[in-house]
Design an enzyme around this catalytic site. Structure first.
Site, PDB file in Angstrom:
ATOM      1  N   LYS A 232      19.184  10.040 -17.937  1.00 37.88           N
ATOM      2  CA  LYS A 232      18.144  10.833 -18.592  1.00 37.88           C
ATOM      3  C   LYS A 232      18.346  10.744 -20.097  1.00 37.88           C
ATOM      4  O   LYS A 232      19.438  11.034 -20.610  1.00 37.88           O
ATOM      5  CB  LYS A 232      18.272  12.275 -18.105  1.00 37.88           C
ATOM      6  CG  LYS A 232      17.004  13.069 -18.143  1.00 37.88           C
ATOM      7  CD  LYS A 232      17.257  14.386 -17.418  1.00 37.88           C
ATOM      8  CE  LYS A 232      16.051  15.281 -17.418  1.00 37.88           C
ATOM      9  NZ  LYS A 232      16.362  16.605 -16.887  1.00 37.88           N
TER      10      LYS A 232
HETATM   11  C1  E4P Z   1      13.578  18.627 -16.264  1.00 38.25           C
HETATM   12  O1  E4P Z   1      14.165  17.648 -15.911  1.00 38.25           O
HETATM   13  C2  E4P Z   1      14.215  19.822 -16.817  1.00 38.25           C
HETATM   14  O2  E4P Z   1      15.536  19.871 -16.348  1.00 38.25           O
HETATM   15  C3  E4P Z   1      13.580  21.091 -16.378  1.00 38.25           C
HETATM   16  O3  E4P Z   1      12.500  20.875 -15.490  1.00 38.25           O
HETATM   17  C4  E4P Z   1      13.296  22.064 -17.464  1.00 38.25           C
HETATM   18  O4  E4P Z   1      12.761  23.226 -16.874  1.00 38.25           O
HETATM   19  P1  E4P Z   1      12.721  24.617 -17.641  1.00 38.25           P
HETATM   20  O5  E4P Z   1      11.651  24.538 -18.684  1.00 38.25           O
HETATM   21  O6  E4P Z   1      12.373  25.608 -16.562  1.00 38.25           O
HETATM   22  O7  E4P Z   1      14.078  24.831 -18.242  1.00 38.25           O
END
Ligand code: E4P
Length: 218
Positions: free
Chosen positions: A87
Site C-alpha cells: 500500500k
Molecule cells: C483503507 O484502506 C483505509 O484503511 C480505511 O478504509 C480508512 O477508513 P477510515 O476512514 O474509517 O479510517
C-alpha cells in the site's frame, strides 16, 4: 464485488474468513497502532499472521514518503508472503514507487485517493488497486459514493487498465450496498459492516415463528 476487511485485528479477520465471504484484508498504520503492534519485526510478523489466515490480498502500507525508502520497505513487505499487496500513498514519490513495483510484478494499492485525477494517475502508474476513501469525503460534506461512480466510469472507458476500484473508508451497510450497485470491484470495511448485512428483523421474527410452529407439531 470482493469483500475485504479493514482491520489488523486477528480475531475479526478470522471471524470474517470463517464466514466464507472474505477476499482480503486492508490495514494501515493507524489500524496496526490500534492493535498495539509496534516495531519493525513485530509489524512484519503481524502481517505474516494475517497472511496465514486469509487466501490472498493483504494490503500492508509503507511508512516512508521518499522513493528510495518506499522501494526498500516495499521489497521487505512483498517478501513476507505472495499474498501481500504493497500500500503506497498518493504522493509524487508514491506514484514513482507504484510504477517501478508494477514493472517488477509487485502488486500495489494506492491509498488516500480523494479525487478522480488521483485515481487516473495511479492507474496510469500501474496500481493494482486504488483506494478512494468514501467516509472521509462524506465527513467533509463531499459525496464519497459519487467519486466511486466517477472512477468506475473513467476506468470503464479504458478496458486495458488493470486497476481495480477498492472503495475504502466504508462506514455502514448502505455505503457497501451502493458500492455494489455502482460496480466497485472491491469494498473494504469493518467487520460490523459485513455482519450487518445479515440483519433484518423480519428474518429474526420469521425464523422464530417457523421454529415455534415446528415445535408445536413435533
Ligand atoms: C483503507 O484502506 C483505509 O484503511 C480505511 O478504509 C480508512 O477508513 P477510515 O476512514 O474509517 O479510517
Amino acid at each position: 464485488m470482493k469483500f475485504f476487511i479493514d482491520t489488523a485485528n486477528l480475531d475479526e479477520i478470522q471471524e470474517a474468513y470463517d464466514l466464507g465471504v472474505l477476499d482480503g484484508v486492508t490495514t494501515n498504520p493507524s489500524l496496526m497502532a490500534k492493535e498495539g503492534i509496534t516495531g519493525e519485526s513485530n509489524i512484519l510478523a503481524h502481517y505474516k499472521k494475517i497472511c496465514d489466515i486469509v487466501d490472498n490480498n493483504v494490503s500492508a502500507e509503507v511508512i516512508a514518503t521518499d522513493y528510495d525508502t518506499m522501494m526498500k520497505e516495499a521489497h521487505v513487505l512483498a517478501k513476507i508472503d505472495d499474498k501481500i499487496v504493497v500500500k503506497v500513498p498518493m504522493i509524487k514519490d508514491g506514484i514513482k514507487t507504484i510504477k517501478t513495483l508494477s514493472t517488477e510484478g509487485i502488486r500495489t494499492n494506492c491509498t488516500l485517493i480523494f479525487n478522480a485525477g488521483q485515481a487516473l494517475l495511479a492507474a496510469k502508474a500501474g496500481a493494482s488497486y486504488v483506494s478512494p476513501f468514501i467516509g472521509r469525503l462524506d465527513d467533509v460534506s463531499t459525496d464519497g459514493l459519487q467519486l466511486i461512480e466517477q472512477i468506475v466510469h473513467i476506468y470503464g472507458n479504458y478496458p486495458e487498465l488493470d486497476t481495480e476500484v477498492l472503495a475504502a473508508s466504508v462506514r455502514h451497510n448502505m455505503h457497501l450496498i451502493h458500492c455494489a450497485e455502482i460496480g466497485a470491484d472491491v469494498a473494504t470495511c469493518p467487520l460490523k459492516v459485513i455482519t450487518g448485512l445479515l440483519k433484518h428483523p423480519l428474518t429474526d421474527s420469521g425464523l422464530a415463528q417457523f421454529l415455534a410452529d415446528h415445535q408445536k407439531g413435533n
